[in-house]
Design a protein around this motif. Sequence first.
Motif, PDB file in Angstrom:
ATOM      1  N   ALA A  86       0.864  -1.325  -0.006  1.00  0.00           N
ATOM      2  CA  ALA A  86       0.143   0.053   0.079  1.00  0.00           C
ATOM      3  C   ALA A  86       0.817   1.079  -0.049  1.00  0.00           C
ATOM      4  O   ALA A  86       1.783   1.073   0.699  1.00  0.00           O
ATOM      5  CB  ALA A  86      -0.892  -0.022   1.249  1.00  0.00           C
ATOM      6  N   THR A  87       0.638   2.289  -0.789  1.00  0.00           N
ATOM      7  CA  THR A  87       1.484   3.659  -0.722  1.00  0.00           C
ATOM      8  C   THR A  87       0.350   4.685  -0.807  1.00  0.00           C
ATOM      9  O   THR A  87      -0.523   4.493  -0.681  1.00  0.00           O
ATOM     10  CB  THR A  87       2.162   3.456  -2.090  1.00  0.00           C
ATOM     11  OG1 THR A  87       1.084   3.398  -3.171  1.00  0.00           O
ATOM     12  CG2 THR A  87       2.982   2.312  -2.485  1.00  0.00           C
ATOM     13  N   ALA A  88       0.984   5.879  -0.312  1.00  0.00           N
ATOM     14  CA  ALA A  88       0.545   7.104   0.108  1.00  0.00           C
ATOM     15  C   ALA A  88       1.624   8.007  -0.202  1.00  0.00           C
ATOM     16  O   ALA A  88       2.704   7.844  -0.125  1.00  0.00           O
ATOM     17  CB  ALA A  88      -0.048   6.996   1.519  1.00  0.00           C
ATOM     18  N   GLU A  89       0.972   9.320  -0.459  1.00  0.00           N
ATOM     19  CA  GLU A  89       1.897  10.435  -0.438  1.00  0.00           C
ATOM     20  C   GLU A  89       1.339  11.535   0.653  1.00  0.00           C
ATOM     21  O   GLU A  89       0.160  11.760   0.560  1.00  0.00           O
ATOM     22  CB  GLU A  89       1.806  11.095  -2.053  1.00  0.00           C
ATOM     23  CG  GLU A  89       2.570  10.190  -3.032  1.00  0.00           C
ATOM     24  CD  GLU A  89       2.331  10.945  -4.425  1.00  0.00           C
ATOM     25  OE1 GLU A  89       2.205  12.062  -4.454  1.00  0.00           O
ATOM     26  OE2 GLU A  89       2.829  10.059  -5.380  1.00  0.00           O
ATOM     27  N   ALA A  90       2.311  12.377   0.826  1.00  0.00           N
ATOM     28  CA  ALA A  90       2.045  13.706   1.797  1.00  0.00           C
ATOM     29  C   ALA A  90       2.874  14.522   1.352  1.00  0.00           C
ATOM     30  O   ALA A  90       3.829  14.669   0.752  1.00  0.00           O
ATOM     31  CB  ALA A  90       2.472  12.956   3.124  1.00  0.00           C
ATOM     32  N   VAL A  91       2.233  15.826   1.613  1.00  0.00           N
ATOM     33  CA  VAL A  91       2.886  17.071   1.295  1.00  0.00           C
ATOM     34  C   VAL A  91       3.517  17.564   2.902  1.00  0.00           C
ATOM     35  O   VAL A  91       2.724  17.693   3.631  1.00  0.00           O
ATOM     36  CB  VAL A  91       1.965  18.091   0.946  1.00  0.00           C
ATOM     37  CG1 VAL A  91       2.772  19.414   0.689  1.00  0.00           C
ATOM     38  CG2 VAL A  91       1.300  17.563  -0.376  1.00  0.00           C
ATOM     39  N   VAL A  92       4.725  18.011   2.770  1.00  0.00           N
ATOM     40  CA  VAL A  92       5.457  18.434   3.856  1.00  0.00           C
ATOM     41  C   VAL A  92       5.117  19.897   3.911  1.00  0.00           C
ATOM     42  O   VAL A  92       5.325  20.583   2.907  1.00  0.00           O
ATOM     43  CB  VAL A  92       7.040  18.205   3.656  1.00  0.00           C
ATOM     44  CG1 VAL A  92       7.642  18.593   5.015  1.00  0.00           C
ATOM     45  CG2 VAL A  92       7.288  16.632   3.453  1.00  0.00           C
ATOM     46  N   SER A  93       5.040  20.276   5.057  1.00  0.00           N
ATOM     47  CA  SER A  93       4.723  21.753   5.266  1.00  0.00           C
ATOM     48  C   SER A  93       6.082  22.370   5.515  1.00  0.00           C
ATOM     49  O   SER A  93       7.173  21.891   5.585  1.00  0.00           O
ATOM     50  CB  SER A  93       3.690  21.837   6.881  1.00  0.00           C
ATOM     51  OG  SER A  93       4.734  21.585   7.993  1.00  0.00           O
ATOM     52  N   GLY A  94       5.908  23.851   5.876  1.00  0.00           N
ATOM     53  CA  GLY A  94       7.058  24.537   5.940  1.00  0.00           C
ATOM     54  C   GLY A  94       7.909  24.311   7.224  1.00  0.00           C
ATOM     55  O   GLY A  94       9.103  24.453   7.268  1.00  0.00           O
ATOM     56  N   THR A  95       7.147  23.778   8.157  1.00  0.00           N
ATOM     57  CA  THR A  95       7.836  23.328   9.417  1.00  0.00           C
ATOM     58  C   THR A  95       8.319  21.787   9.236  1.00  0.00           C
ATOM     59  O   THR A  95       8.914  21.304  10.417  1.00  0.00           O
ATOM     60  CB  THR A  95       6.900  23.407  10.529  1.00  0.00           C
ATOM     61  OG1 THR A  95       5.882  22.653  10.413  1.00  0.00           O
ATOM     62  CG2 THR A  95       6.504  24.844  10.706  1.00  0.00           C
ATOM     63  N   GLY A  96       8.197  21.080   8.313  1.00  0.00           N
ATOM     64  CA  GLY A  96       8.692  19.808   8.041  1.00  0.00           C
ATOM     65  C   GLY A  96       7.705  18.542   8.450  1.00  0.00           C
ATOM     66  O   GLY A  96       7.857  17.459   8.476  1.00  0.00           O
ATOM     67  N   ALA A  97       6.704  19.292   9.027  1.00  0.00           N
ATOM     68  CA  ALA A  97       5.528  18.106   9.421  1.00  0.00           C
ATOM     69  C   ALA A  97       4.566  17.551   8.264  1.00  0.00           C
ATOM     70  O   ALA A  97       4.565  18.321   7.068  1.00  0.00           O
ATOM     71  CB  ALA A  97       4.485  18.814  10.368  1.00  0.00           C
ATOM     72  N   TRP A  98       4.323  16.380   8.241  1.00  0.00           N
ATOM     73  CA  TRP A  98       3.614  15.656   7.103  1.00  0.00           C
ATOM     74  C   TRP A  98       2.634  14.681   7.694  1.00  0.00           C
ATOM     75  O   TRP A  98       2.849  14.070   8.947  1.00  0.00           O
ATOM     76  CB  TRP A  98       4.553  15.226   6.319  1.00  0.00           C
ATOM     77  CG  TRP A  98       5.385  14.127   6.730  1.00  0.00           C
ATOM     78  CD1 TRP A  98       6.703  14.491   7.270  1.00  0.00           C
ATOM     79  CD2 TRP A  98       5.166  12.580   6.884  1.00  0.00           C
ATOM     80  NE1 TRP A  98       7.123  13.089   7.854  1.00  0.00           N
ATOM     81  CE2 TRP A  98       6.089  12.095   7.510  1.00  0.00           C
ATOM     82  CE3 TRP A  98       4.031  11.783   6.350  1.00  0.00           C
ATOM     83  CZ2 TRP A  98       6.378  10.816   7.410  1.00  0.00           C
ATOM     84  CZ3 TRP A  98       4.191  10.432   6.693  1.00  0.00           C
ATOM     85  CH2 TRP A  98       5.366   9.951   7.221  1.00  0.00           C
ATOM     86  N   THR A  99       1.412  14.241   7.224  1.00  0.00           N
ATOM     87  CA  THR A  99       0.577  13.470   7.498  1.00  0.00           C
ATOM     88  C   THR A  99       0.200  12.640   6.199  1.00  0.00           C
ATOM     89  O   THR A  99      -0.146  13.228   5.383  1.00  0.00           O
ATOM     90  CB  THR A  99      -0.541  14.089   8.370  1.00  0.00           C
ATOM     91  OG1 THR A  99      -0.082  14.498   9.582  1.00  0.00           O
ATOM     92  CG2 THR A  99      -1.492  12.803   8.533  1.00  0.00           C
ATOM     93  N   ALA A 100       0.372  11.445   5.983  1.00  0.00           N
ATOM     94  CA  ALA A 100      -0.278  10.514   5.020  1.00  0.00           C
ATOM     95  C   ALA A 100      -1.614   9.830   5.729  1.00  0.00           C
ATOM     96  O   ALA A 100      -1.679   9.051   6.672  1.00  0.00           O
ATOM     97  CB  ALA A 100       0.809   9.429   4.561  1.00  0.00           C
TER      98      ALA A 100
END
Length: 181
Positions: A2-16
């Motif tokens: 299973a795969t997913a993509e997430a966008v990284v915020s300016g602070t480096g946080a991400w959630t998939a």
Amino acid sequence: TATAEAVVSGTGAWTATGIDISGLQNGSITLEAYSVDQAGNQSGTESTVIELDNIVPAAPVITGWSDDTGIADGTTSDTTITFTGTAEAGATVNVYLGGSIVATGTADGDGNWSATTGTLADGYSSFTARATDDAGNRSGSSDSYVVIIDTEAPGVPAITGYSQDTGAADDITSDSNLTLS
């Protein structure tokens, strides 16, 4: 897989989110994450292992209770009851009276559990139990287990007569074998 993509915020946080693992088998699953920048450069991979368990445990079994203060007939004057039984090892077992949880216990490594209620009211009560495993899967209900709680003593009997009063109704007798009524 299973795969997913997430966008990284300016602070480096991400959630998939929304990763569909429903097609995977129960057991250990390795989760991996890595970053790719706009130029296509890939970071190293971070991984962790989780356990997938979506198997519903079998319904627990209530095997007994205490204290049966009567003549082992399912009737007691005890208003706090300790139930015992079996369930999936490590499962949390809730004992229900109607739709309310009245006791909770945890099955040991051999699947044995006990759970003690708070104070219960007099009357006929039908208890059931349900088990929840560590993954949050909840079993169906156990068979009903009936207990009658009776804390009220019976009324004082009245002695209305006895036989044989060998005197003249003077409550004096020489008979050594009486019948009370």
